[in-house]
Design a protein around this motif. Structure first.
Motif, PDB file in Angstrom:
ATOM      1  N   GLY A 164       0.841  -1.195   0.000  1.00  0.00           N
ATOM      2  CA  GLY A 164       0.000   0.000   0.000  1.00  0.00           C
ATOM      3  C   GLY A 164       0.870   1.236   0.000  1.00  0.00           C
ATOM      4  O   GLY A 164       2.075   1.175  -0.266  1.00  0.00           O
ATOM      5  N   SER A 165       0.269   2.374   0.324  1.00  0.00           N
ATOM      6  CA  SER A 165       0.996   3.648   0.242  1.00  0.00           C
ATOM      7  C   SER A 165       1.217   4.297   1.603  1.00  0.00           C
ATOM      8  O   SER A 165       1.624   5.452   1.678  1.00  0.00           O
ATOM      9  CB  SER A 165       0.218   4.622  -0.643  1.00  0.00           C
ATOM     10  N   LYS A 166       0.951   3.560   2.694  1.00  0.00           N
ATOM     11  CA  LYS A 166       1.081   4.136   4.041  1.00  0.00           C
ATOM     12  C   LYS A 166       2.501   3.924   4.558  1.00  0.00           C
ATOM     13  O   LYS A 166       2.965   2.799   4.685  1.00  0.00           O
ATOM     14  CB  LYS A 166       0.075   3.489   4.998  1.00  0.00           C
ATOM     15  N   ILE A 167       3.191   5.030   4.839  1.00  0.00           N
ATOM     16  CA  ILE A 167       4.564   4.940   5.312  1.00  0.00           C
ATOM     17  C   ILE A 167       4.657   5.381   6.770  1.00  0.00           C
ATOM     18  O   ILE A 167       3.874   6.216   7.234  1.00  0.00           O
ATOM     19  CB  ILE A 167       5.524   5.770   4.446  1.00  0.00           C
ATOM     20  N   ALA A 168       5.597   4.782   7.472  1.00  0.00           N
ATOM     21  CA  ALA A 168       5.916   5.184   8.847  1.00  0.00           C
ATOM     22  C   ALA A 168       7.373   5.600   8.868  1.00  0.00           C
ATOM     23  O   ALA A 168       8.236   4.904   8.332  1.00  0.00           O
ATOM     24  CB  ALA A 168       5.669   4.042   9.820  1.00  0.00           C
ATOM     25  N   VAL A 169       7.644   6.756   9.450  1.00  0.00           N
ATOM     26  CA  VAL A 169       8.993   7.314   9.475  1.00  0.00           C
ATOM     27  C   VAL A 169       9.494   7.349  10.910  1.00  0.00           C
ATOM     28  O   VAL A 169       8.805   7.844  11.810  1.00  0.00           O
ATOM     29  CB  VAL A 169       9.012   8.746   8.885  1.00  0.00           C
ATOM     30  N   VAL A 170      10.687   6.824  11.128  1.00  0.00           N
ATOM     31  CA  VAL A 170      11.338   6.927  12.426  1.00  0.00           C
ATOM     32  C   VAL A 170      12.651   7.676  12.223  1.00  0.00           C
ATOM     33  O   VAL A 170      13.421   7.372  11.320  1.00  0.00           O
ATOM     34  CB  VAL A 170      11.566   5.541  13.073  1.00  0.00           C
ATOM     35  N   THR A 171      12.880   8.688  13.039  1.00  0.00           N
ATOM     36  CA  THR A 171      14.016   9.570  12.822  1.00  0.00           C
ATOM     37  C   THR A 171      14.641  10.024  14.129  1.00  0.00           C
ATOM     38  O   THR A 171      13.966  10.066  15.170  1.00  0.00           O
ATOM     39  CB  THR A 171      13.587  10.800  11.995  1.00  0.00           C
ATOM     40  N   THR A 172      15.915  10.339  14.053  1.00  0.00           N
ATOM     41  CA  THR A 172      16.605  10.932  15.210  1.00  0.00           C
ATOM     42  C   THR A 172      16.520  12.452  15.147  1.00  0.00           C
ATOM     43  O   THR A 172      17.052  13.134  16.019  1.00  0.00           O
ATOM     44  CB  THR A 172      18.081  10.495  15.217  1.00  0.00           C
ATOM     45  N   SER A 173      15.873  12.971  14.105  1.00  0.00           N
ATOM     46  CA  SER A 173      15.733  14.424  13.946  1.00  0.00           C
ATOM     47  C   SER A 173      14.308  14.750  13.546  1.00  0.00           C
ATOM     48  O   SER A 173      13.824  14.280  12.512  1.00  0.00           O
ATOM     49  CB  SER A 173      16.703  14.932  12.869  1.00  0.00           C
ATOM     50  N   GLY A 174      13.628  15.544  14.361  1.00  0.00           N
ATOM     51  CA  GLY A 174      12.251  15.903  14.056  1.00  0.00           C
ATOM     52  C   GLY A 174      12.107  16.598  12.720  1.00  0.00           C
ATOM     53  O   GLY A 174      11.140  16.394  11.991  1.00  0.00           O
ATOM     54  N   ALA A 175      13.116  17.400  12.345  1.00  0.00           N
ATOM     55  CA  ALA A 175      13.047  18.157  11.096  1.00  0.00           C
ATOM     56  C   ALA A 175      12.992  17.224   9.889  1.00  0.00           C
ATOM     57  O   ALA A 175      12.238  17.466   8.934  1.00  0.00           O
ATOM     58  CB  ALA A 175      14.245  19.094  10.982  1.00  0.00           C
ATOM     59  N   SER A 176      13.781  16.158   9.911  1.00  0.00           N
ATOM     60  CA  SER A 176      13.768  15.205   8.791  1.00  0.00           C
ATOM     61  C   SER A 176      12.391  14.567   8.642  1.00  0.00           C
ATOM     62  O   SER A 176      11.888  14.375   7.534  1.00  0.00           O
ATOM     63  CB  SER A 176      14.817  14.113   9.013  1.00  0.00           C
ATOM     64  N   GLY A 177      11.770  14.241   9.782  1.00  0.00           N
ATOM     65  CA  GLY A 177      10.437  13.647   9.744  1.00  0.00           C
ATOM     66  C   GLY A 177       9.408  14.591   9.168  1.00  0.00           C
ATOM     67  O   GLY A 177       8.553  14.187   8.368  1.00  0.00           O
ATOM     68  N   ILE A 178       9.486  15.858   9.557  1.00  0.00           N
ATOM     69  CA  ILE A 178       8.539  16.853   9.036  1.00  0.00           C
ATOM     70  C   ILE A 178       8.716  17.010   7.527  1.00  0.00           C
ATOM     71  O   ILE A 178       7.743  17.095   6.774  1.00  0.00           O
ATOM     72  CB  ILE A 178       8.741  18.208   9.762  1.00  0.00           C
ATOM     73  N   ALA A 179       9.984  17.055   7.078  1.00  0.00           N
ATOM     74  CA  ALA A 179      10.259  17.185   5.639  1.00  0.00           C
ATOM     75  C   ALA A 179       9.642  16.024   4.876  1.00  0.00           C
ATOM     76  O   ALA A 179       9.048  16.209   3.804  1.00  0.00           O
ATOM     77  CB  ALA A 179      11.760  17.248   5.390  1.00  0.00           C
ATOM     78  N   MET A 180       9.753  14.827   5.430  1.00  0.00           N
ATOM     79  CA  MET A 180       9.192  13.660   4.744  1.00  0.00           C
ATOM     80  C   MET A 180       7.673  13.696   4.746  1.00  0.00           C
ATOM     81  O   MET A 180       7.042  13.267   3.777  1.00  0.00           O
ATOM     82  CB  MET A 180       9.712  12.381   5.392  1.00  0.00           C
ATOM     83  N   ALA A 181       7.085  14.183   5.822  1.00  0.00           N
ATOM     84  CA  ALA A 181       5.627  14.294   5.872  1.00  0.00           C
ATOM     85  C   ALA A 181       5.135  15.268   4.804  1.00  0.00           C
ATOM     86  O   ALA A 181       4.153  14.998   4.096  1.00  0.00           O
ATOM     87  CB  ALA A 181       5.189  14.759   7.258  1.00  0.00           C
ATOM     88  N   ASP A 182       5.831  16.400   4.646  1.00  0.00           N
ATOM     89  CA  ASP A 182       5.453  17.372   3.619  1.00  0.00           C
ATOM     90  C   ASP A 182       5.596  16.773   2.215  1.00  0.00           C
ATOM     91  O   ASP A 182       4.716  16.922   1.364  1.00  0.00           O
ATOM     92  CB  ASP A 182       6.338  18.618   3.727  1.00  0.00           C
ATOM     93  N   LEU A 183       6.714  16.081   1.981  1.00  0.00           N
ATOM     94  CA  LEU A 183       6.963  15.491   0.662  1.00  0.00           C
ATOM     95  C   LEU A 183       5.992  14.365   0.361  1.00  0.00           C
ATOM     96  O   LEU A 183       5.608  14.162  -0.798  1.00  0.00           O
ATOM     97  CB  LEU A 183       8.399  14.972   0.603  1.00  0.00           C
ATOM     98  N   SER A 184       5.580  13.637   1.391  1.00  0.00           N
ATOM     99  CA  SER A 184       4.658  12.518   1.180  1.00  0.00           C
ATOM    100  C   SER A 184       3.355  12.994   0.565  1.00  0.00           C
ATOM    101  O   SER A 184       2.813  12.361  -0.349  1.00  0.00           O
ATOM    102  CB  SER A 184       4.364  11.810   2.509  1.00  0.00           C
ATOM    103  N   GLU A 185       2.864  14.103   1.040  1.00  0.00           N
ATOM    104  CA  GLU A 185       1.622  14.650   0.488  1.00  0.00           C
ATOM    105  C   GLU A 185       1.812  15.033  -0.972  1.00  0.00           C
ATOM    106  O   GLU A 185       0.957  14.770  -1.820  1.00  0.00           O
ATOM    107  CB  GLU A 185       1.188  15.865   1.309  1.00  0.00           C
TER     108      GLU A 185
END
Length: 706
Positions: free
Chosen positions: A308-329
Motif C-alpha cells: 500500500g501507500s502508508k509509510i511510517a517514518v522513524v528519525t533521530t531528527s524531528g526536522a527530517s520527519g517533518i520534511a518527509m511528511a510534507d513530501l509525502s503529500e
C-alpha cells in the motif's frame, strides 16, 4: 527484408572467440582499448587481432584480414572508419561470423549519405545472417562474466560489481555513466548494452532478452526513440507477468531534444505526451535523469513490493520527519496513522520527551541507548497499519554501523520494504553506508530522494497488483465507404452502436425539404451546415442553436448557408442538419482518437466544447482498453471533481461515459491504420443514470482498409 536469425543475447555476451578488426598497439585508442580491457579482465576465450599494419601486438599475432584467421570467429569488434566498413563487412560475411559490434561513427546520424551507407552495411549483414550492434556504439559488457567488449571508460575499472540489474542504452556515454555511478552506490549489474544507431539489434531487442534472463530482476533503458511500439508494449506486459520492473529514461521530450536525438543516433523521437501515457498505462517507471534512474535501481533491485501507500517514518531528527511528511503529500503517499497498540509499544521504547506520532522522533537519546532505534523499527515492521518503514538518521561511527547492521537483520525477517535516509559526511557515516549498500538496502542521502523513490515503488506495486483490464468487444459495425472524411450525419448513427445517445435529426438540402419535416420535430431545434470543407462550424458561424419557430428555422437555413459560403467560398455544402436540441443539463466532454505512427490508435478524453484549447485538461491512453482503464483516464483529469458533483451539482454519469470511452477505444483498435482521426465533441454527460449524448463528431479515414 530478409528474415534474420533470432538474437541470442547469452551467445552474444559469452563469445568463445573475439576478433578486433582495426586493432592498435596504442592502448589509449579505440582500436587498442578493447584489447587492454579484455586482457585486464582475463578473457577466457580466443582473442584474435586484425590489422595489416602489425605483425604482433604484445603476445598476440596480428592478422592482415579476418579471413586470415585459421579458426572460426563468433564476434567481431570493428574499430575502423566508415569508409572501409563495406569491405570489412564482406570479409566478415565470408568468414561467417555471428555478431559484429560497429564502433565507428559517420552513418545515419550524419544524414542521407550516412543513412545510405548504413543500409548497405545492413544488407551485407542480412545476406550473411550476421547480427549487428551499432554503429556509433562504444560496446557492451557482460558483468556476470567480466567480459568488456568495447572501449567505454567504465571498462577500465579493475573489477565490475555483478548483480540483478540490466541496462540497455542507445547512448554509450549515458549508459556507462549510469553504470559507473551506480557501481559507486554498490548496485550490481548483469549486462550492459549500448546500441547506438541500432541499425539491426535495438535496445528493445536487448530488453526482450534481459527480461528472459534468470539472473536479471530489474531492467533499465535509455531510449531516444521507440523503434517498435507493439514490441515496447509487449515487453512491459511480460515484465508485469514476471514481476520485473522496467525503468526508462526517454529523451527527446522537447522540440529541441527531438532535434538533438535525431543528430545523435538518427532517432526520430515520437510525441512526448503519447509516450508518457503509454509508459504509464503499461507500468514503465519513467525517470527524468540518471540520478533518478539510479535511485529507482536501488529500491527495485531489493525485490520487495509495497502492499500500500502508508509509510511510517522513524528519525533521530524531528526536522527530517517533518520534511518527509510534507513530501509525502506532494507525492500522493500517506503518513500511516499508528494504532494505539503500536503507539503504546513505541512509547515504551523511546524517551518521554520523544514523539510516538508518525513521523516518530526518537531524539538523539539514541546515542546513549543503542537499541532505541532498532526496537522502534521492529515495532513498525510488525505494525499492520503501515506498508513501508523509513529510517532517517545521521548516526555515524560504531553506533551507526551497529544500527545499520540491526536494520539488515530486521530487513531479512520481513517482506515489508525498509528504506533508509542516511545523511552526513562519508568519513562519519561511511561505515554504516557500506554495510547497508553491501546488503542491498535502499539508502539515500536526502528526504526528497527517499520519498521520490518510495513513490515510484508504491505506484509500480499498485500496478503489479492490478488485475488485467478486460477490453470489451466493440459492436460489429458495417462501415459504408470508410474513406475520406465522415461528417456528423454519418458519424452519429455509428456512435449509437457504441453506447452513445444521439439527438433525433435529418439532413435537408432545400427549404421545401425543411418545411416537410419541421412538423415532426419538437422545438427548440439546432441547425448546422454539413460540409467536409468546414470542420469547425462555430468558427464559420455555421451552427445555430435554440431555434424556437418554423419561420426562424427557415430563416436560419439561408443564413447558415450564406455564412458558410462567406467563410469558405470553395466549400461544398452537402446540406443542413436539423436536430432536436438537448435541453437537459450536463457537462461537456470530448473523446478523440489519433493514429500514432509508433503506438497505433491513441485515445484522448477531457473537458470539451469550446474549452478544449483553453483548459487543455486531457488524458491519453492507447487502445484497446476496458472500463477500468477508461475510469482511470477520467479520474486523472484535473477537473474530475466537477463530474463527481461540486457546489450542489448532481454527480454526472461517469460510468456511462467510461463505457462509451472503452467502446470507442476498441472500435478504433479494430479499424487499425484505416482510422486516422476521430473527434466526438461535445459529448454531454448527463446526470448519473441518464447516460451521455454525442452532439457532434467527425472521422478522418485512411485511403484503404488495413
Amino acid at each position: 527484408m530478409l528474415k534474420m536469425k533470432d538474437f541470442n543475447m547469452k551467445a552474444f555476451f559469452s563469445p568463445a572467440s573475439i576478433a578486433i578488426i582495426g586493432a592498435s598497439e596504442d592502448f589509449t585508442s579505440i582500436g587498442g582499448k578493447p584489447i587492454r580491457n579484455l586482457i585486464n579482465h582475463q578473457y577466457k576465450g580466443k582473442l584474435f587481432l586484425v590489422n595489416p599494419k602489425y605483425k604482433q601486438i604484445q603476445q598476440y599475432k596480428c592478422y592482415p584480414t579476418i579471413l586470415d584467421i585459421p579458426t572460426e570467429v563468433e564476434l567481431a569488434l570493428i574499430a575502423i572508419s566508415s569508409k572501409r566498413i563495406k569491405d570489412v563487412m564482406e570479409q566478415c560475411a565470408e568468414k561467417k561470423i555471428q555478431y559484429a559490434v560497429l564502433f565507428g561513427a559517420g552513418f545515419a546520424e550524419l544524414g542521407s549519405t550516412g543513412e545510405k551507407l548504413q543500409q548497405e552495411v545492413l544488407q551485407i549483414a542480412q545476406k550473411a545472417d550476421i547480427r549487428l550492434i551499432g554503429p556509433n556504439c562504444v560496446g557492451c559488457l557482460n558483468v556476470l562474466e567480466q567480459i568488456p567488449m568495447g572501449f567505454a571508460t567504465s571498462f577500465e575499472a579493475q573489477t565490475f560489481l555483478s548483480g540483478n540489474v540490466a541496462l540497455a542504452s542507445q547512448s554509450g556515454a549515458f549508459g556507462y555513466s549510469v553504470f559507473g555511478l551506480a557501481q559507486e552506490e554498490k548496485i550490481g549489474f548483469s549486462y550492459i548494452a549500448n546500441t547506438g544507431n541500432q541499425v539491426d539489434i535495438s535496445t528493445l531487442d536487448f530488453l526482450v532478452e534481459m527480461l528472459n534472463d534468470e539472473k536479471t530482476d530489474v531492467l533499465a533503458a535509455y531510449l531516444e526513440s521507440i523503434p517498435d511500439g507493439e514490441q515496447f508494449i509487449d515487453i512491459l506486459k511480460r515484465a508485469k507477468e514476471k514481476r520485473k520492473p522496467v525503468i526508462i529514461l526517454k529523451s527527446g521530450r522537447s522540440q529541441l531534444g527531438q532535434k538533438a536525438a535525431l543528430s545523435h543516433t538518427a532517432s526520430i523521437a515520437g510525441s512526448s505526451d503519447v509516450y508518457e501515457a503509454v509508459a504509464e498505462q503499461y507500468g514503465a517507471i519513467s525517470v527524468r535523469d540518471m540520478n533518478d534512474m539510479i535511485d529507482a535501481m536501488k529500491i527495485f533491485s531489493r525485490k520487495k513490493y509495497a502492499s500500500g501507500s502508508k509509510i511510517a517514518v522513524v528519525t533521530t531528527s524531528g526536522a527530517s520527519g517533518i520534511a518527509m511528511a510534507d513530501l509525502s503529500e506532494e507525492y500522493e503517499l500517506e503518513m500511516a496513522e499508528l494504532s494505539s497498540k503500536t503507539k503504546e509499544m513505541i512509547e515504551g521504547i523511546i524517551p518521554s520527551f520523544g514523539s510516538s506520532l508518525n513521523p516518530i522522533d526518537i531524539t538523539l537519546q539514541a546515542l546513549n541507548n543503542k537499541s532505541i532505534l532498532s526496537d522502534t523499527i521492529e515495532a513498525l515492521v510488525e505494525a499492520e497499519e503501515c506498508d513501508l518503514v523509513v529510517v532517517a538518521t545521521t548516526l555515524g561511527g560504531k553506533l551507526g554501523e551497529k544500527v545499520c547492521q540491526d536494520i539488515i537483520e530486521l530487513d531479512k525477517k520481513t517482506e515489508k520494504p525498509i528504506i533508509v535516509t542516511l545523511t552526513g559526511r562519508k568519513d562519519i557515516v561511511g561505515g554504516g553506508l557500506n554495510i547497508l549498500q553491501n546488503a542491498g538496502i535502499p539508502v539515500y542521502q536526502t528526504p526528497s530522494q527517499t520519498i521520490q523513490a518510495i513513490s515510484m515503488l508504491v505506484k509500480h506495486s499498485k500496478y503489479i497488483r492490478r488485475s488485467k483490464d478486460q477490453t470489451v468487444t466493440a459492436s460489429q459495425i458495417l462501415l459504408d465507404d470508410p474513406q475520406n472524411v465522415w461528417t456528423e450525419e454519418k458519424v452519429k448513427p455509428m456512435l449509437k452502436n457504441l453506447h452513445f445517445n444521439i439527438p433525433r435529426g435529418v439532413v435537408v438540402q432545400s427549404e421545401q425539404q425543411l418545411q416537410s419535416v419541421l412538423n415532426s420535430f419538437t422545438f427548440p431545434v439546432v441547425m448546422k451546415v454539413i460540409s467536409q470543407n468546414i470542420l469547425h462550424k462555430t468558427d464559420a458561424k455555421a451552427v445555430k442553436v435554440g431555434i424556437e419557430t418554423k419561420q426562424e428555422a427557415i430563416n436560419s437555413f439561408y443564413e447558415l448557408i450564406e455564412n458558410a459560403q462567406r467563410y469558405s467560398p470553395e466549400a461544398k455544402i452537402e446540406g443542413i442538419l436539423l436536430e432536436e436540441m438537448l435541453t437537459e443539463d450536463g457537462i461537456e466532454m470530448f473523446i478523440g482518437i489519433k493514429h500514432d505512427p509508433t503506438f497505433g490508435p491513441i485515445v484522448a478524453c477531457g473537458f470539451g466544447g469550446v474549452f478544449i484549447e483553453v483548459l487543455k485538461d486531457i488524458s491519453l491512453r492507447k487502445a484497446p482498453f476496458g472500463k477500468e482503464t477508461a475510469l482511470e483516464m477520467i479520474k486523472s483529469l484535473k477537473g474530475y471533481p466537477i463530474l463527481t458533483g461540486t457546489r450542489g451539482r448532481d454527480p454526472a454519469d461517469i460510468n456511462a461515459f467510461a463505457e462509451a470511452l472503452s467502446h470507442v477505444a476498441n472500435f478504433a483498435y479494430r479499424q487499425g491504420a484505416l482510422l486516422k482521426e476521430l473527434d466526438i465533441n461535445p459529448v454531454v454527460v448527463l446526470k448519473e443514470g441518464k447516460g451521455i449524448v454525442a452532439l457532434d463528431g467527425i472521422i478522418s479515414w485512411g485511403e484503404s482498409l488495413p
